[in-house]
Design an enzyme around this catalytic site. Structure first.
Site, PDB file in Angstrom:
ATOM      1  N   SER A 219     -38.117 -30.070  29.389  1.00 20.85           N
ATOM      2  CA  SER A 219     -37.554 -30.461  28.097  1.00 20.85           C
ATOM      3  C   SER A 219     -36.276 -31.287  28.261  1.00 20.85           C
ATOM      4  O   SER A 219     -35.877 -31.970  27.336  1.00 20.85           O
ATOM      5  CB  SER A 219     -37.240 -29.211  27.285  1.00 20.85           C
TER       6      SER A 219
ATOM      7  N   GLU B 161     -25.191 -26.777  30.017  1.00 27.79           N
ATOM      8  CA  GLU B 161     -25.081 -28.204  29.694  1.00 27.79           C
ATOM      9  C   GLU B 161     -23.635 -28.605  29.405  1.00 27.79           C
ATOM     10  O   GLU B 161     -23.273 -29.767  29.529  1.00 27.79           O
ATOM     11  CB  GLU B 161     -26.021 -28.563  28.542  1.00 27.79           C
TER      12      GLU B 161
END
Lengths: 279, 279
Positions: free
Chosen positions: A19, A160
């Protein structure tokens, strides 16, 4: 004649998708274990994350990506995303003639081989936990195993944001993992490809007596076996100057490259944006 | 004849969209300020979040949503997403004949009216900060204003995990906001529709001398003026039993409803999934 075709096939790349950036932890293992292979990576950065999305949506997205990878003439496909492996692998297997492998089965296998007390924990996205796919695979191998799943949705954002070793990540880890410690698991599957990047924080919270399983490692190992089985394992190194590793994303090639290079010692020289919705 | 058509138009719903659930904070304000209006809401939960995505991708997604809302026969459109307002509003204005309003301009206006020392902070997604759209609008109104932007990517995940008043959210807020405190801003724009939900944590960190601006409030106010200007403000209440508020999402209607009802006192009775990529 057939032998000649087979020989050509070995030189084709392996398609790997996720993803977003998480699948790079799987790419890293493939590079280490079968360094002769070329790789085409696709990260669906325009539609990341998959973890909270439905089975239908994740399957639809995965199908588009497989069509894109087939266009890139890959010889095999690695679904380097736990959510997509959990939700879409079966549908994908029916649609492609290529050897295809996910990360869930190899992770489950290692966990069963690792556990001593039969109590296995799984941390993953909401989608992967909801699918109960790890429980199914584990209990196929050991029907007495006890599997405890825990969704950890904040981990992906923390990774992230680069907070790999940070008091906040540790605090969140303590909250997510305390239930697993109470149950007394001795083996914990890092069931999301982002999680190996916070392995040390997870290990610190769980303590040294709990073994952490990184499905990426076992997936690369099984991929090698799969390629051998199909006689498409590459035996020679690509010629010098060949673009052995190619990276595609559906959005934000610059951000992808920056993040990839921060976690990835091999160096992602360039990433190209494509319109995945066309596939 | 024309008057009759105008009269019919007032009964049409207002279309409101966001990348996910955040836009509900705007819906809430519209319900409060112009309670006669019907609303069609679309949350792009299959492709959320928009905050880290490129201008091209966000514009493409926004165009698809506007086409969907037009099909629902809305009389006006509210872009209840700061990132989409920043990146796509101009393109959308060119493509639709409907009155359309974003959340950025109203937020900028209120901030300029609020500040005393001319130092305004903006917290938002990476995309909104990168676009510098708040700075542009603010300096159109007051060219001497100093604008300091700060991207806070973890806030959206923390809100969606329900950690609205939590030590972790406070710790992250302290890290994100300390630079803004050092600069001495006296006004802070909550430049992402999720942020009003952690307003109290942000307020605690910033201290009582800093005014927080919630663009949702001012957007609803400007929407009312826009509807009056176009003679399409509704004067009567919808008949009892009418479905005044309808909610659509691109994925996970159940999760959407659950989250919406946790933050939303009006009650989201049902949400319907549609395939937004067809538009």
């Amino acid at each position: 004649m057939e032998a000649a075709i087979e020989q050509d096939k070995t030189k084709l790349p392996i398609g790997v998708f996720d993803s977003g950036v998480g699948g790079l932890t799987v790419v890293r293992e493939i590079m280490r274990q079968i360094p002769n292979e070329s790789i085409v990576y696709f990260g669906d950065t325009a539609r990341v994350p998959y973890g909270g999305k439905s089975k239908e949506t994740v399957t639809k997205y995965s199908r588009q990506i497989v069509r894109f990878l087939q266009e890139q003439q890959v010889k095999a496909i690695v679904v380097a995303c736990n959510t997509a492996s959990a939700y879409a692998l079966e549908a994908l297997e029916e649609e492609t003639h290529l050897p295809i492998i996910g990360v869930v089965k190899p992770g489950a296998k290692t966990a069963v081989e690792t556990t001593r007390n039969g109590k296995i924990g799984v941390i993953a996205t909401k989608g992967t936990i909801r699918s109960e796919i790890y429980t199914q695979y584990i209990q196929q191998l050991n029907q007495n195993a006890q599997v405890v799943g825990k969704a950890c949705p904040l981990f992906v954002s923390l990774v992230e944001e680069g907070l790999l070793e940070d008091p906040v990540t540790e605090e969140i880890a303590q909250r997510y993992l305390s239930g697993l410690i109470d149950v007394g698991i001795d083996t914990l599957i890092l069931g999301c490809t982002h999680y190996p990047l916070i392995r040390s924080t997870v290990g610190k919270v769980m303590g040294p007596e709990v073994s952490l399983v990184n499905p990426a490692y076992e997936t690369a190992k099984e991929l090698k076996e799969l390629l051998e089985e199909h006689h498409i394992l590459r035996s020679d190194k690509p010629a010098l100057g060949t673009n052995q590793y190619r990276f595609f994303v559906s959005d934000g090639a610059g951000d992808f490259q920056e993040f990839a290079n921060s976690i990835f010692k091999y160096g992602v020289l360039s990433a190209k944006e494509i319109d995945i919705e066309k596939y």
